[in-house]
Design an enzyme around this catalytic site. Structure first.
Site, PDB file in Angstrom:
ATOM      1  N   HIS A  78     131.302 -30.153   6.659  1.00 40.59           N
ATOM      2  CA  HIS A  78     129.946 -30.071   6.119  1.00 40.59           C
ATOM      3  C   HIS A  78     129.075 -31.065   6.861  1.00 40.59           C
ATOM      4  CE1 HIS A  78     126.472 -30.371   3.668  1.00 40.59           C
ATOM      5  NE2 HIS A  78     126.831 -31.495   3.085  1.00 40.59           N
ATOM      6  N   ASN A  97     120.882 -31.395   7.083  1.00 38.12           N
ATOM      7  CA  ASN A  97     121.918 -31.021   6.126  1.00 38.12           C
ATOM      8  C   ASN A  97     121.456 -29.741   5.428  1.00 38.12           C
ATOM      9  OD1 ASN A  97     123.443 -30.716   3.768  1.00 38.12           O
ATOM     10  ND2 ASN A  97     123.609 -32.908   3.388  1.00 38.12           N
ATOM     11  N   CYS A 113     127.403 -28.209  -1.667  1.00 41.29           N
ATOM     12  CA  CYS A 113     127.690 -28.217  -0.232  1.00 41.29           C
ATOM     13  C   CYS A 113     129.107 -27.755   0.088  1.00 41.29           C
ATOM     14  CB  CYS A 113     127.452 -29.610   0.343  1.00 41.29           C
ATOM     15  SG  CYS A 113     125.772 -30.229   0.074  1.00 41.29           S
TER      16      CYS A 113
END
Length: 322
Positions: free
Chosen positions: A247, A278, A122
């Site tokens: 993020h 996500n 990520c």
């Protein structure tokens, strides 16, 4: 006009254009719970997520990345033949090779461009922006495409209460190139291998496994410090920011880190996770593109990017939005 601290040598670098690809299929929490033993209310309370996108069978990592890159190039006014480096961040590829970046370069017509995949989960996109800055500043390249592309639906167990509701699919890209003024601040990055077993996909298990509560505690404890270091290295304060684009792990982490930074009310906090889920390495460019497209942040605004994820790896920088 606010000027970030310039690099010590060489040319300046800036983000010249942003592009995004969001799969058409929207999957709400009720659909997720047709398989998962959970509820819409529980998912919203735990993560803030109400929906996410799912890629169609033909929307491969390369196809989505190509779409996002083409939009970024058009926004930047740069042709594919002018791209000399392509950095692709992903954690959801299913095969070992060849690099997805090479296929994307071929699809775009960026013939001869250096093309490589980044493996920082990520945090991959912010690592890519840091590397792209160095390519331009050092004179090793002129136009760098950085793209995050993910099909998280391929690696998430639909019955895993720790991950099934969190993740979505999509791609986001940025073109980095030369600039008369600094447009990307120095990176604050690193890793913490003591948490290497908190987010994993290994061995015979095809799915991503995550110890969510421990990841949450690590992120809200350590990521504000990383973000502050990026601000210091760029020579700016929170009062100078127009946007905070972390993020999009889940809404609770986004809000806790934003609160710890004591951002003024004037700073727009990206909360793309609410309806995109996500999207791992794609989450920051997707969220930044939406802020620009919606008009919530104007061209030229200063944004703080903060990526973090499996490894545990992290990278943050201040970026002037195109």
């Amino acid at each position: 006009m606010l000027i970030m601290v310039p690099p010590a040598v060489g040319s300046e670098a800036a983000v010249l254009g942003v592009g995004a690809h969001r799969p058409a299929r929207l999957v709400g929490n009720d659909e997720v719970c047709e398989v998962l033993d959970s509820s819409d209310e529980w998912i919203r309370r735990r993560s803030g997520i109400r929906s996410r996108r799912r890629a169609a069978p033909g929307e491969t990592l390369a196809v989505m990345a190509q779409a996002a890159c083409e939009k970024a190039l058009a926004a930047a006014g740069v042709t594919a033949r002018e791209v000399d480096t392509l950095l692709l961040a992903t954690m959801s590829r299913l095969d070992e090779g060849p690099p997805v970046a090479v296929e994307v370069a071929r699809r775009l017509g960026a013939f001869g461009a250096t093309a490589t995949d980044l493996s920082a989960a990520c945090a991959g996109f912010t690592h890519g922006i840091a590397l792209a800055r160095q390519v331009v500043v050092s004179g090793q390249g002129r136009h760098v495409l950085v793209v995050g592309t993910e099909r998280m639906s391929d690696i998430v167990d639909p019955r895993d209460r720790g991950t099934a509701f969190l993740f979505g699919d999509g791609a986001g890209a940025m073109v980095v190139g030369p600039s008369a003024e600094p447009g990307i601040g120095p990176v604050s990055w690193g890793s913490d291998g003591t948490g290497g077993d908190l987010i994993v996909r290994r061995g015979a298990d095809p799915f991503l496994r995550m110890r969510g509560q421990e990841v949450f505690r690590w992120a809200v404890t350590h990521m504000p410090e990383v973000a502050r270091a990026a601000l210091d290295r760029a020579g700016v304060g929170v009062e100078d920011l127009d946007a905070f684009v972390p993020h999009q792990a889940n809404l609770r982490i986004v809000d806790r880190v934003a609160s710890a930074l004591r951002l003024p009310d004037s700073v727009v906090v990206a909360r793309d996770v609410v309806d995109m889920g996500n999207t791992s390495a794609a989450s920051i460019p997707l969220a930044a593109e939406r802020l620009l497209a919606s008009g919530r942040v104007a061209s030229g605004g200063l944004a703080l990017f903060l990526g973090f994820g499996a490894g545990l790896a992290y990278a943050a920088q201040v970026v002037r939005l195109p």
